[in-house]
Scaffold this active site. Structure first.
Site, PDB file in Angstrom:
ATOM      1  CE1 TYR A   1      -3.088   3.150   1.666  1.00 16.70           C
ATOM      2  CE2 TYR A   1      -4.350   1.375   0.377  1.00 16.70           C
ATOM      3  CZ  TYR A   1      -4.096   2.998   1.085  1.00 16.70           C
ATOM      4  OH  TYR A   1      -5.071   3.750   0.725  1.00 16.70           O
TER       5      TYR A   1
ATOM      6  CE1 TYR B   1      -7.826   6.162  -2.457  1.00 14.43           C
ATOM      7  CE2 TYR B   1      -5.480   5.902  -1.894  1.00 14.43           C
ATOM      8  CZ  TYR B   1      -6.813   6.027  -1.563  1.00 14.43           C
ATOM      9  OH  TYR B   1      -7.091   6.166  -0.341  1.00 14.43           O
TER      10      TYR B   1
END
Lengths: 380, 138
Positions: free
Chosen positions: A285, A335
């Site tokens: 992440y 994203y």
């Protein structure tokens, strides 16, 4: 009984990634889920479980209504945004392992560029930072700002540098350049990173992830069912969540350079019976470049404080020792709150990535390391 | 309508007494009444012994800069005219280990250093609302 080897990811689906989808988030969710179901060789009505991110505007019930699902036997939502990302699959795996559902879909759908942008100022900052009254009046508002404080401390304690942040940005963009789905494909050099404007010193523009419109979904089922479906299964060797102590104390945690992910990593490896040395590819992440460094430390790929040097010299690039974010990550692909990382991890196991790593036997997905968090190890 | 005035603190049942202290230009930190463990930000329960009993202990407001950022991009319209500005995370001298984030005032942005000594100052924004900030201390 543990979760080890009980479940597998058998279908993946993605919409186009853009700055303006022109459609509702629910429409995006339906498209991604339909694609994942089709990829799995199932029919829509086979889905009897849904796990969503708590921040997603499409509820389990709305998705089930739109798709015409006959019944949901398992449904839940996982909090903590980026920390919860892998947690969706943790819960889906648990559900199928316990035979509470047969086929569980995990998804994320957002108009994160054309609509409300994650990180915007509406007093709904990271849940683990507690009361916004202790930040907002002083202009400490966005995740970029709150987390730049952590990066600055890491630079002070360990000598981590902005150039090392840049090495991460360059590697992500290199991988995105190979990926037709990626939003940012133009390769960048370290100098481009250094020339990009400061957002919250020490974070520059190119240290910060994209904001995107789009959706991703995966289908999870039991290891037994997975064997008879269309694609090579990505077995879930291990799945874990973790927080460590004081997860809501924000900047009052005793150390600001060790993160919640460390506790999740211990649990993840304990269940799996493998260690970081066995991981071939890491999807991490990457809301900010610094967190790739922090995650590599938390997951034991290097010692605490050595993440900066670790990302230099091409080590995390495709030809390097530990390729990271082979799709380009949040920094350069899109994203989608890292549901796109779970999709990419599955591709690595299948051998179908645009930046395929040879012999990708074990692939890690590590959720946001600075939140109550989660992680997965997928295997062939 | 674009909100251009600064976001104000919103006291809750758990933080009311803290902000009332700030209004009196005093800094009060919660301490567990059973085991003496300090905590910040204010919250109902002790993370050491789970007691729900607490008291407020006055702090001197002296501390050092533990970390800082310089904000160049305004994430809220009220800060558009204020960038660049600094936010420091200050570790108080007393009680030890407690950290508070706020603006660092009276300090050129390129002179901020981790470890520099600071002290609390107060700003009265209106008759109901005051906030704390920090400035360098020699």
């Amino acid at each position: 009984m543990s979760i080890k080897d009980k479940a597998a990811i058998v279908g993946i689906g993605e919409t186009e990634y853009s700055r303006r989808s022109g459609r509702s988030e629910t429409a995006l969710a339906c498209e991604a889920v339909k694609k994942a179901v089709e990829d799995a060789g199932l029919s829509i009505k086979d889905i009897d479980g849904i796990v969503k991110y708590s921040g997603d505007s499409t509820s389990e019930a709305a998705l089930a209504t739109n798709l015409g699902l006959p019944n949901l036997r398992y449904f839940c939502e996982i909090g903590y945004g980026g920390g919860g990302s892998g947690g969706t699959v943790v819960h889906a795996a648990a559900a199928v392992a316990l035979e509470m559902a047969n086929y569980v879909v995990c998804f994320r759908a957002l108009n994160g560029y054309s609509g409300r942008r994650p990180g915007s100022a509406d007093r709904s900052g990271p849940a683990n930072y507690g009361d916004p009254s202790f930040g907002y009046p002083f202009g400490l508002i966005s995740p970029a700002q709150m987390y730049a404080l952590l990066a600055r401390r890491h630079m002070h304690e360990y000598g981590t540098t902005g150039l090392q942040f840049g090495a991460v940005a360059v590697a992500m963009r290199q991988h995105a350049a190979l990926n037709p789905r990626a939003q940012m494909r133009e390769p960048i050099a370290l100098q481009d990173h250094q020339n990009s404007r400061m957002i919250a010193d020490p974070y520059r523009l190119l240290d910060c992830c994209l904001q995107s419109d789009g959706a991703c979904a995966v289908v999870v089922t039991s290891a037994e069912r997975a064997r008879d479906l269309k694609q090579r299964p990505a077995y879930i060797l291990s799945a874990a969540q973790g927080t460590g102590p004081l997860p809501c104390a924000g900047h009052n945690r005793p150390s600001l350079t060790t993160f919640h992910g460390r506790y999740c990593a211990e649990e993840l490896y304990r269940i799996a019976g493998v260690g970081p040395q066995d991981i071939r590819v890491a999807e991490i992440y990457d809301h900010f470049t610094f967190f790739v460094i922090a995650t590599l430390e938390a997951y034991g790929f290097c010692k605490l404080g050595e993440g900066g040097p670790f990302v230099e010299g091409g080590r995390i690039e495709l030809e390097g020792e530990l390729p990271v974010n082979t799709h380009g990550g949040l920094l350069s692909e899109a994203y989608i709150h890292a549901m796109n990382h779970i999709v990419e991890a599955t591709r690595q196991i299948r051998g179908t990535s645009t930046a395929q790593v040879p012999d990708a036997e074990l692939v890690l997905y590590a959720s946001a390391v600075m939140e109550p968090t989660s992680a997965l190890i997928l295997r062939r | 309508m674009v909100e251009t005035s600064l976001p104000i603190p919103e006291p809750s049942e758990d933080t009311q007494e803290f902000w009332e202290g700030v209004k009196r230009h005093e800094l009060f930190i919660q301490r567990c009444a059973d085991c003496g463990t300090f905590r910040h930000y204010p919250r109902p329960c002790c993370h050491n012994c789970a007691s729900l009993k607490y008291e407020w202990i006055g702090a001197s407001g002296r501390g050092t800069v533990y970390s800082y950022i310089v904000a160049h991009h305004a994430f809220h319209p009220a800060f558009r005219d204020r960038v660049p500005y600094a936010v420091a995370l200050v570790e108080l001298d007393d009680p030890p280990g407690v950290r508070m984030a706020s603006n660092l005032v009276d300090c050129p942005l390129d002179q901020i250093r981790i470890g520099m000594a600071v002290e609390v100052v107060y700003e009265d924004w209106n008759p109901e609302v005051s906030v704390y900030k920090f400035r360098p201390r020699s």
